[in-house]
Design a protein around this motif. Structure first.
Motif, PDB file in Angstrom:
ATOM      1  N   LEU A  49       0.850  -1.190   0.000  1.00  0.00           N
ATOM      2  CA  LEU A  49       0.000   0.000   0.000  1.00  0.00           C
ATOM      3  C   LEU A  49       0.885   1.238   0.000  1.00  0.00           C
ATOM      4  N   GLN A  50       0.683   2.081  -1.006  1.00  0.00           N
ATOM      5  CA  GLN A  50       1.518   3.262  -1.195  1.00  0.00           C
ATOM      6  C   GLN A  50       0.691   4.519  -0.937  1.00  0.00           C
ATOM      7  N   ALA A  51       1.171   5.382  -0.053  1.00  0.00           N
ATOM      8  CA  ALA A  51       0.500   6.658   0.194  1.00  0.00           C
ATOM      9  C   ALA A  51       1.100   7.723  -0.705  1.00  0.00           C
ATOM     10  N   GLU A  52       0.253   8.579  -1.231  1.00  0.00           N
ATOM     11  CA  GLU A  52       0.724   9.689  -2.055  1.00  0.00           C
ATOM     12  C   GLU A  52      -0.021  10.956  -1.667  1.00  0.00           C
ATOM     13  N   VAL A  53       0.727  12.057  -1.676  1.00  0.00           N
ATOM     14  CA  VAL A  53       0.136  13.367  -1.455  1.00  0.00           C
ATOM     15  C   VAL A  53       0.562  14.242  -2.615  1.00  0.00           C
ATOM     16  N   ALA A  54      -0.422  14.818  -3.298  1.00  0.00           N
ATOM     17  CA  ALA A  54      -0.149  15.684  -4.448  1.00  0.00           C
ATOM     18  C   ALA A  54       0.759  14.986  -5.457  1.00  0.00           C
ATOM     19  N   GLY A  55       0.502  13.727  -5.694  1.00  0.00           N
ATOM     20  CA  GLY A  55       1.246  12.993  -6.700  1.00  0.00           C
ATOM     21  C   GLY A  55       2.630  12.549  -6.271  1.00  0.00           C
ATOM     22  N   GLN A  56       3.013  12.874  -5.055  1.00  0.00           N
ATOM     23  CA  GLN A  56       4.330  12.463  -4.572  1.00  0.00           C
ATOM     24  C   GLN A  56       4.164  11.313  -3.592  1.00  0.00           C
ATOM     25  N   GLY A  57       4.820  10.221  -3.900  1.00  0.00           N
ATOM     26  CA  GLY A  57       4.702   9.029  -3.068  1.00  0.00           C
ATOM     27  C   GLY A  57       5.719   9.017  -1.957  1.00  0.00           C
ATOM     28  N   GLY A  58       5.505   8.140  -1.046  1.00  0.00           N
ATOM     29  CA  GLY A  58       6.457   8.049   0.045  1.00  0.00           C
ATOM     30  C   GLY A  58       6.132   6.893   0.965  1.00  0.00           C
ATOM     31  N   ALA A 116      -3.997  -3.859   9.885  1.00  0.00           N
ATOM     32  CA  ALA A 116      -2.778  -3.070   9.657  1.00  0.00           C
ATOM     33  C   ALA A 116      -2.976  -2.028   8.554  1.00  0.00           C
ATOM     34  N   ALA A 117      -3.675  -2.409   7.504  1.00  0.00           N
ATOM     35  CA  ALA A 117      -3.859  -1.473   6.395  1.00  0.00           C
ATOM     36  C   ALA A 117      -4.684  -0.262   6.837  1.00  0.00           C
ATOM     37  N   TRP A 118      -5.747  -0.509   7.582  1.00  0.00           N
ATOM     38  CA  TRP A 118      -6.569   0.615   8.030  1.00  0.00           C
ATOM     39  C   TRP A 118      -5.833   1.474   9.043  1.00  0.00           C
ATOM     40  N   SER A 119      -5.034   0.848   9.885  1.00  0.00           N
ATOM     41  CA  SER A 119      -4.224   1.625  10.833  1.00  0.00           C
ATOM     42  C   SER A 119      -3.251   2.531  10.085  1.00  0.00           C
ATOM     43  N   PHE A 120      -2.648   1.997   9.034  1.00  0.00           N
ATOM     44  CA  PHE A 120      -1.731   2.768   8.191  1.00  0.00           C
ATOM     45  C   PHE A 120      -2.468   3.942   7.558  1.00  0.00           C
ATOM     46  N   ILE A 121      -3.617   3.660   6.985  1.00  0.00           N
ATOM     47  CA  ILE A 121      -4.397   4.711   6.324  1.00  0.00           C
ATOM     48  C   ILE A 121      -4.825   5.780   7.334  1.00  0.00           C
ATOM     49  N   ASP A 122      -5.314   5.359   8.482  1.00  0.00           N
ATOM     50  CA  ASP A 122      -5.747   6.324   9.498  1.00  0.00           C
ATOM     51  C   ASP A 122      -4.582   7.195   9.973  1.00  0.00           C
ATOM     52  N   ASP A 126      -5.301  14.793   2.646  1.00  0.00           N
ATOM     53  CA  ASP A 126      -5.494  14.643   1.208  1.00  0.00           C
ATOM     54  C   ASP A 126      -4.679  13.498   0.623  1.00  0.00           C
ATOM     55  N   ALA A 127      -4.156  12.640   1.459  1.00  0.00           N
ATOM     56  CA  ALA A 127      -3.380  11.501   0.953  1.00  0.00           C
ATOM     57  C   ALA A 127      -4.291  10.540   0.193  1.00  0.00           C
ATOM     58  N   ALA A 128      -3.744   9.985  -0.875  1.00  0.00           N
ATOM     59  CA  ALA A 128      -4.409   8.911  -1.615  1.00  0.00           C
ATOM     60  C   ALA A 128      -3.582   7.649  -1.425  1.00  0.00           C
ATOM     61  N   PHE A 129      -4.226   6.517  -1.537  1.00  0.00           N
ATOM     62  CA  PHE A 129      -3.543   5.248  -1.308  1.00  0.00           C
ATOM     63  C   PHE A 129      -3.722   4.353  -2.513  1.00  0.00           C
ATOM     64  N   PHE A 130      -2.605   3.808  -2.953  1.00  0.00           N
ATOM     65  CA  PHE A 130      -2.608   2.968  -4.146  1.00  0.00           C
ATOM     66  C   PHE A 130      -2.088   1.579  -3.819  1.00  0.00           C
ATOM     67  N   ALA A 131      -2.650   0.609  -4.510  1.00  0.00           N
ATOM     68  CA  ALA A 131      -2.173  -0.763  -4.385  1.00  0.00           C
ATOM     69  C   ALA A 131      -1.777  -1.243  -5.771  1.00  0.00           C
ATOM     70  N   VAL A 161      -1.278  -4.095 -12.298  1.00  0.00           N
ATOM     71  CA  VAL A 161      -2.277  -3.019 -12.274  1.00  0.00           C
ATOM     72  C   VAL A 161      -2.105  -2.248 -10.976  1.00  0.00           C
ATOM     73  N   ARG A 162      -1.957  -0.956 -11.123  1.00  0.00           N
ATOM     74  CA  ARG A 162      -1.867  -0.074  -9.959  1.00  0.00           C
ATOM     75  C   ARG A 162      -3.179   0.694  -9.894  1.00  0.00           C
ATOM     76  N   PHE A 163      -3.834   0.610  -8.755  1.00  0.00           N
ATOM     77  CA  PHE A 163      -5.156   1.210  -8.686  1.00  0.00           C
ATOM     78  C   PHE A 163      -5.339   1.953  -7.362  1.00  0.00           C
ATOM     79  N   PRO A 164      -6.165   3.010  -7.381  1.00  0.00           N
ATOM     80  CA  PRO A 164      -6.431   3.746  -6.142  1.00  0.00           C
ATOM     81  C   PRO A 164      -7.331   2.916  -5.236  1.00  0.00           C
ATOM     82  N   LEU A 165      -6.935   2.810  -3.995  1.00  0.00           N
ATOM     83  CA  LEU A 165      -7.713   2.029  -3.033  1.00  0.00           C
ATOM     84  C   LEU A 165      -8.525   2.959  -2.135  1.00  0.00           C
ATOM     85  N   VAL A 166      -7.896   4.067  -1.738  1.00  0.00           N
ATOM     86  CA  VAL A 166      -8.561   5.084  -0.917  1.00  0.00           C
ATOM     87  C   VAL A 166      -8.186   6.428  -1.501  1.00  0.00           C
ATOM     88  N   ILE A 167      -9.175   7.240  -1.822  1.00  0.00           N
ATOM     89  CA  ILE A 167      -8.890   8.562  -2.378  1.00  0.00           C
ATOM     90  C   ILE A 167      -9.551   9.622  -1.506  1.00  0.00           C
TER      91      ILE A 167
END
Ligand SMILES: [Zn+2]
Length: 97
Positions: free
Chosen positions: A26-35, A48-54, A62-67, A76-82
């Motif tokens: 699970l990759q978090a991105e803010v304004a198109g920049q991942g980290g 664990a995934a929800w704890s990470f997202i929270d 405004d973070a988006a999360f991609f898997a 396939v890379r897709f948005p999981l939480v936007i």
């Protein structure tokens, strides 16, 4: 507040992040920049995934999360939480292996 997300390891187990363009997990991105990244093994741990997202969204609302997942011969890379502010261009993308 820190505005740049940057990590070279899983935020939970500290596993070193692979050099893959789209790492699994699970990759978090803010304004198109991942980290911040949660590896696929930690992502599979119940809760664990929800704890990470929270945790990320508490700092960067405004973070988006991609898997990224393998489907046959493609990744396939897709948005999981936007975020609420996301626009329609947040779409799944495909990388042929
Ligand atoms: Zn991990």
């Amino acid at each position: 507040m820190t505005t740049v997300l940057a990590t070279e390891q899983c935020v939970r187990c500290r596993r070193r992040r692979p050099q893959a363009y789209w790492p699994f997990g699970l990759q978090a991105e803010v304004a198109g920049q991942g980290g911040e990244w949660l590896c696929e093994a930690c992502e599979a741990v119940p809760g664990a995934a929800w704890s990470f997202i929270d945790a990320i969204r508490a700092v960067w609302p405004d973070a988006a999360f991609f898997a990224a997942e393998v489907y046959g011969d493609v990744i396939v890379r897709f948005p999981l939480v936007i975020p609420h502010s996301a626009h329609a261009e947040v779409l799944a993308t495909v990388l042929v292996r």
